[in-house]
Write a protein that holds these residues in place. Sequence first.
Motif, PDB file in Angstrom:
ATOM      1  N   GLY A 228       0.828  -1.203   0.000  1.00 28.97           N
ATOM      2  CA  GLY A 228       0.000   0.000   0.000  1.00 28.97           C
ATOM      3  C   GLY A 228       0.863   1.254   0.000  1.00 28.97           C
ATOM      4  N   VAL A 229       0.201   2.408  -0.127  1.00 31.48           N
ATOM      5  CA  VAL A 229       0.944   3.658  -0.258  1.00 31.48           C
ATOM      6  C   VAL A 229       1.701   4.022   1.016  1.00 31.48           C
ATOM      7  CG1 VAL A 229      -0.475   4.620  -2.107  1.00 31.48           C
ATOM      8  CG2 VAL A 229      -1.182   4.948   0.279  1.00 31.48           C
ATOM      9  N   PHE A 230       1.217   3.575   2.179  1.00 31.90           N
ATOM     10  CA  PHE A 230       1.971   3.845   3.407  1.00 31.90           C
ATOM     11  C   PHE A 230       3.335   3.164   3.352  1.00 31.90           C
ATOM     12  CE2 PHE A 230      -1.915   5.441   5.347  1.00 31.90           C
ATOM     13  CZ  PHE A 230      -1.416   6.415   6.199  1.00 31.90           C
ATOM     14  N   GLN A 231       3.340   1.922   2.855  1.00 35.48           N
ATOM     15  CA  GLN A 231       4.607   1.202   2.761  1.00 35.48           C
ATOM     16  C   GLN A 231       5.468   1.743   1.622  1.00 35.48           C
ATOM     17  OE1 GLN A 231       4.051  -2.994   2.975  1.00 35.48           O
ATOM     18  NE2 GLN A 231       6.242  -3.468   3.117  1.00 35.48           N
ATOM     19  N   GLN A 232       4.836   2.128   0.522  1.00 32.80           N
ATOM     20  CA  GLN A 232       5.579   2.697  -0.605  1.00 32.80           C
ATOM     21  C   GLN A 232       6.269   4.007  -0.213  1.00 32.80           C
ATOM     22  OE1 GLN A 232       3.164   3.019  -4.232  1.00 32.80           O
ATOM     23  NE2 GLN A 232       1.902   1.310  -3.504  1.00 32.80           N
ATOM     24  N   ALA A 233       5.631   4.774   0.668  1.00 30.08           N
ATOM     25  CA  ALA A 233       6.160   6.089   1.061  1.00 30.08           C
ATOM     26  C   ALA A 233       6.995   6.019   2.329  1.00 30.08           C
ATOM     27  CB  ALA A 233       5.006   7.064   1.257  1.00 30.08           C
ATOM     28  N   GLU A 234       7.353   4.837   2.783  1.00 32.14           N
ATOM     29  CA  GLU A 234       8.076   4.687   4.039  1.00 32.14           C
ATOM     30  C   GLU A 234       9.320   5.570   4.083  1.00 32.14           C
ATOM     31  OE1 GLU A 234       8.932   3.477   7.833  1.00 32.14           O
ATOM     32  OE2 GLU A 234       7.098   3.171   6.681  1.00 32.14           O
ATOM     33  N   GLY A 235       9.407   6.378   5.133  1.00 27.62           N
ATOM     34  CA  GLY A 235      10.528   7.300   5.302  1.00 27.62           C
ATOM     35  C   GLY A 235      10.367   8.604   4.553  1.00 27.62           C
ATOM     36  N   GLY A 236       9.359   8.682   3.683  1.00 29.99           N
ATOM     37  CA  GLY A 236       9.172   9.874   2.865  1.00 29.99           C
ATOM     38  C   GLY A 236       7.867  10.585   3.159  1.00 29.99           C
TER      39      GLY A 236
END
Length: 448
Positions: A228-236
């Motif tokens: 999901g997008v939360f994991q895709q955006a991890e750290g960002g």
Amino acid sequence: MARPTLLLKLDDDHLTTQIHALTALENFETTAIERQNNWVEILQERRPDVAIIEVSNFSYDEYQQLTENPLIDTIDLIIISSGAPNKHLDMLMNNGAIFHYRTPIDMTLLEDTLTDFFQFFRQQKEQGRRISSSDLDQFGMLIGSSTPMHQLYRTIRRVAKTDANVLIVGESGSGKELVAQTIHLASERKGQPFIAINCGAISPDLVDSELFGHEKGAFTGANRSHHGVFQQAEGGTLFLDEITEMPIEHQVKLLRVLETGEYRPVGSQATLFTNTRIVAATNRDPQEAIDEDFLREDLYFRLAHFPIHVPPLRDRGEDIVGLAKHFIAHRNANERLAKTILNSAIDKIAAHDWPGNVRELKHSIERAFILADDTIKDEHLIFDTPPLETGTRVEEQIPAGVPLEEIEKAAIINTLEDNQGNKTETAQDLGISVKTLYNKLDKYQDDE
């Protein structure tokens, strides 16, 4: 072609008669002003192309008013004086800002000067302005030199260095995603992913999967695992565009993530922890969205640690023309062309109120660029949707006896195609909620 404008302020009656007798005056739209009026203020107000001003004593205040205003660079200004020494006129002359004629005037010389002005004006109108570069200030992904934009830059600079959640509020097409990208680029997270998702463009059935991901086999059609997008955006940075279009029942799940930092992919027993900055955006007034049940109040307070308002294009003054030139320069550079634009076309751009904001301006310029051969003219600038036919109404275009469901379906499908699949904009154009739109589309799919 419209004639250039000429403003006259003459004190001497004999000189007035002589100038009014010049043949070259026929090429201009001429206006005379009263002798006692403040001619500098009138210049600034009326913005003529040419002005002939007779002065008896050119003061320091008049010098300051002229030089502090960029208008002096856009007017061909002829100052007529008696020839008595005047250091302020000399300073203007040294700057190349004016023509200074002393009495008695050689009327043949003045005639030639006015003719030159007119020839230059006509050539400029016919050839248009060559646009090869942008003169606007830039901060991150944003462009603009107006006061509202510089205020926005300062706000972004302050909030970017923090980890505070941000809610961006602004009209459609005003550049909310560019603001979000600029926040990311100015932050300590700039080396990590920036992920954007339009909450109004995903099916309500897939919101959890899009946000939190899913495991293989979690539901029908889940043939493989998905981050999901939360994991895709991890750290960002995760940008949630049109947050008020997310179904209200899913907003509580998002709220839990913001409160605890925990989430669980669909079909998984594992709890994941997020290190992601949230930037959300909406084109609705937040308080109205809360009152109309488009936004949970508790989610609003979690998102709006730092609210940012993006100014509409109509409030950005000379940025409107500046952005138009920027888009033309960009296309010229990309396509290795040198297309120009007429002054009258620039005036048309400046006069439009731009309800669609920067997106509408960009689309209008790109369409005009394609339509134009070498010069963008007034007729190449199309701002409004053309009518069906001259003198016709919508109801006159629909044949009698067509079932209402078919008319409704055609309106929805055609509007969706026109908006390139954007369901939020489609619902707004049709005057229905996004949820209603999804229900209609699901029904059409079931009927097939």
